[in-house]
Design an enzyme around this catalytic site. Structure first.
Site, PDB file in Angstrom:
ATOM      1  N   ASP A 187      -3.011   5.739  11.869  1.00 24.92           N
ATOM      2  CA  ASP A 187      -2.143   5.353  10.754  1.00 24.92           C
ATOM      3  C   ASP A 187      -0.896   6.230  10.735  1.00 24.92           C
ATOM      4  O   ASP A 187      -0.944   7.398  10.344  1.00 24.92           O
ATOM      5  CB  ASP A 187      -2.912   5.491   9.435  1.00 24.92           C
TER       6      ASP A 187
ATOM      7  N   SER B 272       0.810  -1.218   0.000  1.00 22.95           N
ATOM      8  CA  SER B 272       0.000   0.000   0.000  1.00 22.95           C
ATOM      9  C   SER B 272       0.842   1.266   0.000  1.00 22.95           C
ATOM     10  O   SER B 272       0.326   2.357  -0.260  1.00 22.95           O
ATOM     11  CB  SER B 272      -0.947   0.001   1.205  1.00 22.95           C
TER      12      SER B 272
ATOM     13  N   HIS C  67       1.208   5.152   6.363  1.00 21.99           N
ATOM     14  CA  HIS C  67       0.930   5.755   5.066  1.00 21.99           C
ATOM     15  C   HIS C  67       1.102   7.266   5.155  1.00 21.99           C
ATOM     16  O   HIS C  67       1.427   7.803   6.212  1.00 21.99           O
ATOM     17  CB  HIS C  67      -0.482   5.383   4.602  1.00 21.99           C
TER      18      HIS C  67
END
Length: 365
Positions: A339, A116, A342
């Site tokens: 998160d 990702s 990312h």
């Protein structure tokens, strides 16, 4: 300065800046810099405030994943958008020219392969190009793990293939085997003119997030092993495939580098901080307190052993400094699943793509 003088200056600047992208391999273990002139190493530098940033307005890219759209997820602190990477030495990264990139890639396929974080970089690039050439029609499709964002007018395909480990996970009667010496998906990468690989993020997952039950290498079965050792073995399998199957005269191969997470604030000397939550500015240090990323050192070791001249995007250090650039609670999981892996878009991956762009330009792709 006349027209030709300006052109010469641009070429020399790009060659100097291209030291951010290092060619490893090809010299039987010796490091080779892609630049032939200048003393500018763009992998070293500092983040500086720039009121002209960000490079694009993410709201103009409706195709972006929700997890990266920090502003639309109600992040109020917008200072993270205003930082530009300033390389050490007398140089700057080039301003992105989306129309120029499409012209250079006309009739070609550029594919990101990885987890990702590759998705993060791919989405950044598609938005950078789309907002630079908004009148150009595009199509976006996803079939069986392969996403394709194409510009029919230019015959350009910007692709992303999700493959978190690069090597295979095979279902067997005894469970899911992570095969460190198997690379069946490689046949799906063939035909791309530019390949940008990445893997690391998933190698540390355990428990319910671990998508395999045991590790296999040849006839040997392991319940588990040191994940850094397993990562190196897998990268060596990938390296053998590149060396034996990719023609450097037809296909250019990049390795993204390792994108760091900021889940442990002790890594940057703030043990009382709640990971990346409420971080508002880049670190202003000349060396990341936790030191070089171990996985990045493995990447460089493997690339140096290769015959194929893989171009490494040296993005780890500059990304380590961006403790402020993650979605934190303004991503897909909100406060339930912070998160710090990312990156918000617009944001840090845009600079990764400037490295990719300047390397393509400097080598007259």
């Amino acid at each position: 300065m006349g027209v030709f003088g300006g052109a010469i200056f641009v070429v020399i600047s790009l060659l100097a800046i291209d030291r951010a992208v290092t060619t490893l391999g090809h010299a039987k273990g010796k490091r080779e810099e892609t630049a032939e002139t200048g003393s500018c190493d763009a992998s070293a530098g500092t983040w500086v405030y720039d009121s002209s940033y960000p490079l694009y307005n993410s709201s103009q890219c409706p195709f972006l994943e929700k997890q990266f759209k920090c502003l639309e997820n109600h992040r109020l602190n917008t200072g993270y958008l205003k930082y530009r990477w300033k390389p050490a030495g007398d140089c700057d990264l080039p301003r992105f020219n989306g129309r120029g990139l499409l012209s250079r890639l006309r009739g070609k396929k550029l594919m990101f392969v990885g987890d990702s974080l590759s998705l993060n970089q791919w989405q950044s690039l598609t938005c950078m190009v789309h907002t630079a050439v908004p009148e150009a029609k595009y199509t976006s499709t996803t079939v069986a793990g392969l996403s394709n964002f194409s510009f029919p007018e230019y015959g350009v395909e910007l692709m992303f293939f999700r493959d978190a480990f690069l090597v295979d996970i095979v279902s067997t009667s005894t469970g899911r085997a992570l095969r460190l010496d198997s690379l069946q998906n490689a046949k799906l990468w063939e035909g791309a003119d530019v390949l940008v690989f990445n893997s690391w993020h998933w190698w540390l997952h355990v428990g319910r997030k671990q998508p395999w039950d045991y590790i296999q290498e040849g006839n040997k079965i392991y319940k588990d092993m040191d994940r850094l050792v397993a990562y190196e073995k897998a990268l060596n399998t990938w390296a053998k495939w590149v060396d034996s199957s990719v023609d450097p005269s037809k296909t250019t191969v990049f390795y993204q580098g390792v994108s760091p997470d900021h889940a442990n604030a002790s890594d940057w000397g703030q043990p009382k901080a709640d990971a990346c939550l409420d971080q508002t500015r880049p670190l202003a240090v000349s060396r990341y307190p936790a030191g070089p990323h171990p996985a990045e050192l493995v990447v460089e070791k493997v690339l140096r052993s290769m015959a194929y001249p893989v171009r490494l995007l040296n993005v780890t250090y500059l990304s380590q400094l961006r403790v402020d650039g993650h979605p934190s609670v303004y991503g897909f999981g909100g406060h339930r699943n912070m998160d710090c892996s990312h990156w918000c878009l617009a944001g840090v991956p845009d600079t990764w793509n400037l490295f990719l762009y300047q390397s393509i330009v400097a080598h007259n792709f």
